[in-house]
Design a protein around this motif. Structure first.
Motif, mmCIF file in Angstrom:
data_model
loop_
_atom_site.group_PDB
_atom_site.id
_atom_site.type_symbol
_atom_site.label_atom_id
_atom_site.label_comp_id
_atom_site.label_asym_id
_atom_site.label_seq_id
_atom_site.Cartn_x
_atom_site.Cartn_y
_atom_site.Cartn_z
ATOM 1 N N ASN A 34 -41.558 72.309 64.129
ATOM 2 C CA ASN A 34 -42.310 72.143 62.881
ATOM 3 C C ASN A 34 -42.535 73.471 62.161
ATOM 4 N N ARG A 75 -44.862 77.157 56.359
ATOM 5 C CA ARG A 75 -44.632 78.382 55.598
ATOM 6 C C ARG A 75 -43.175 78.843 55.611
ATOM 7 N N HIS A 89 -39.568 86.446 65.675
ATOM 8 C CA HIS A 89 -39.739 85.800 64.373
ATOM 9 C C HIS A 89 -39.641 86.944 63.354
HETATM 10 N N1 CP Z 1 -46.039 81.681 60.388
HETATM 11 C C1 CP Z 1 -45.202 80.627 60.550
HETATM 12 O O1 CP Z 1 -44.106 80.731 61.116
HETATM 13 O O2 CP Z 1 -45.691 79.467 60.018
HETATM 14 P P1 CP Z 1 -44.922 78.058 60.053
HETATM 15 O O3 CP Z 1 -44.847 77.623 61.508
HETATM 16 O O4 CP Z 1 -45.752 77.124 59.214
HETATM 17 O O5 CP Z 1 -43.549 78.262 59.496
#
Ligand code: CP
Length: 312
Positions: A51, A54, A132
Motif C-alpha cells: 500500500n 504519498r 526508500h
Molecule cells: N512515506 C511513504 O512512503 O508513504 P506511503 O507509504 O504513503 O507511500
C-alpha cells in the motif's frame, strides 16, 4: 546510473545535483504553469505490491507534470493473484516497452532483482526494510530548504528503526552529507549491527533529543514485525511518543519531520504534527513530487547518453 535502487549507490555530488534540480521543480510546481516536457513521449509504469498514498500519488503526478504517459498497475487485481511471479510480471511489462518502472515490494532486494530483468530504468519506491531512496532525498530537500544546509546538522531518527527502510536510507544519505545521526528507540526496535552505520544510539528520548536540529519520527511498522514483539501503543507513546515536553530538549528552532503515514497519539502528538512553526510534514509531501520529477528527469538524461542495454 541506469536505475535508482538505493542511496547506497549515490555519491554526495550526485545527491547535490539532484536536490538542485528538485529545487527548480519546486519553483515550477508552485507556478501556475506546472508542466515540463523532460519525459514527453515516455511511458512510466507504477508497480506497488504494498500500500501507498504519498509515494504512488507523487510518482504519478511527477510523471504527468513532465509529460510522461503514466500507468499505475492495480497489483491487487493483477495476475500475481493467479500465481504469476514477480519476475514473470516484470518480463510481461518489459515486453510492452516502458521507459521507467517504479516498484514497491515487501521484500528487501526484490526491486534490485527485478532491475536485472528489464531494459528500462527502475526506481525503488521502497523494498522491505532495505531502502526508500526517494523518501530520503525528499527529506534531505526539506531539511536543506529549512536549515539552509545538509552538513554539520544533528538529526534524531526516533522510534521503530529496526523495520524502517526510511531510517536506513536517511542514515546513509546524512552520513554522506556529513551530518550526525542519533537513533532513539527501544532496544527491541534497534537493528543488530547498527554501530557499523556510524550513528549514536539512545533509548531515552530526552537524552537523545538534546540540542538536535531535526527530529524525525517513525511509525511502528507492524506489517514487518513478523509475529515478533509488538510494544503496547500506550507504553510506546509514554516513552517514545513526541510530545511538547520531549521536544523541548531539542534546539528551539528544531524542525519535526515524519515520512507518513502517521499514527497520532502513538509516535507523535497530533498538536505537534499540526504545529506549522515546528512541523514540516506537509512540506515533505510537497518535496516528494519535486524530488521524483528530478530523479526521473536525471535518470532519463543518463540513459540517453549511454549505449542501449537489452536484457535477453
Ligand atoms: N512515506 C511513504 O512512503 O508513504 P506511503 O507509504 O504513503 O507511500
Amino acid at each position: 546510473n541506469r536505475h535508482l535502487l538505493g542511496i547506497e549507490h549515490l555519491a554526495p555530488d550526485e545527491i547535490t545535483t539532484l536536490l538542485d534540480l528538485a529545487d527548480d521543480y519546486v519553483r515550477l510546481n508552485r507556478s501556475g504553469q506546472k508542466h515540463g516536457d523532460a519525459l514527453a513521449g515516455l511511458t512510466l509504469v507504477n508497480m506497488f505490491f504494498e500500500n501507498s498514498t504519498r509515494t504512488q500519488a507523487s510518482f504519478e503526478i511527477a510523471g504527468m507534470r513532465l509529460g510522461a504517459d503514466v500507468m499505475s498497475m492495480p497489483m491487487q487485481a493483477s495476475s500475481i493473484k493467479k500465481g504469476e511471479t514477480l519476475i514473470d510480471t516484470a518480463l510481461t511489462l518489459n515486453a510492452m516497452h516502458p521507459d521507467l518502472l517504479v516498484v514497491r515490494h515487501p521484500h528487501s532486494g526484490a526491486v534490485a532483482l527485478l532491475a536485472q530483468k528489464v531494459n528500462c530504468a527502475v526506481l525503488n519506491a521502497g523494498d522491505g526494510r532495505h531502502e526508500h531512496p526517494t523518501q530520503a532525498l525528499l527529506d534531505a530537500l526539506t531539511i536543506r530548504r529549512t536549515k539552509g544546509r545538509l552538513h554539520r546538522l544533528s538529526v534524531a531518527i526516533c522510534g521503530d528503526i529496526a523495520h524502517s527502510r526510511v531510517a536506513r536510507s536517511n542514515i546513509l544519505l546524512l552520513n554522506k552529507m556529513e551530518s550526525r545521526v542519533r537513533l532513539i528507540g527501544p532496544p527491541t526496535l534497534m537493528p543488530t549491527g547498527i554501530a557499523e552505520f556510524g550513528v549514536e544510539v539512545f533509548d531515552d528520548m530526552r537524552e537523545g533529543l538534546k540540542d538536535v536540529d531535526v527530529v524525525m519520527m517513525l511509525r511502528l511498522q507492524k506489517e514487518r514485525m513478523d509475529g515478533g514483539f509488538i510494544p503496547s501503543e500506550r507504553e510506546f507513546y509514554h516513552r517514545y511518543g513526541l510530545d511538547s515536553d520531549k521536544l523541548s530538549y531539542a534546539k528551539s528552532d528544531a524542525i519535526v519531520m515524519h515520512p507518513g503515514p502517521m499514527n497520532r497519539g502513538v509516535e507523535i502528538d497530533g498538536t505537534i504534527a499540526d504545529d506549522i512553526n515546528r512541523s514540516v510534514i506537509q512540506e515533505q509531501v510537497e518535496m516528494g513530487v519535486a524530488v521524483r520529477m528530478a530523479t526521473m528527469d536525471l535518470l532519463m538524461r543518463a540513459r540517453r547518453s549511454q549505449p542501449k542495454v537489452v536484457v535477453a
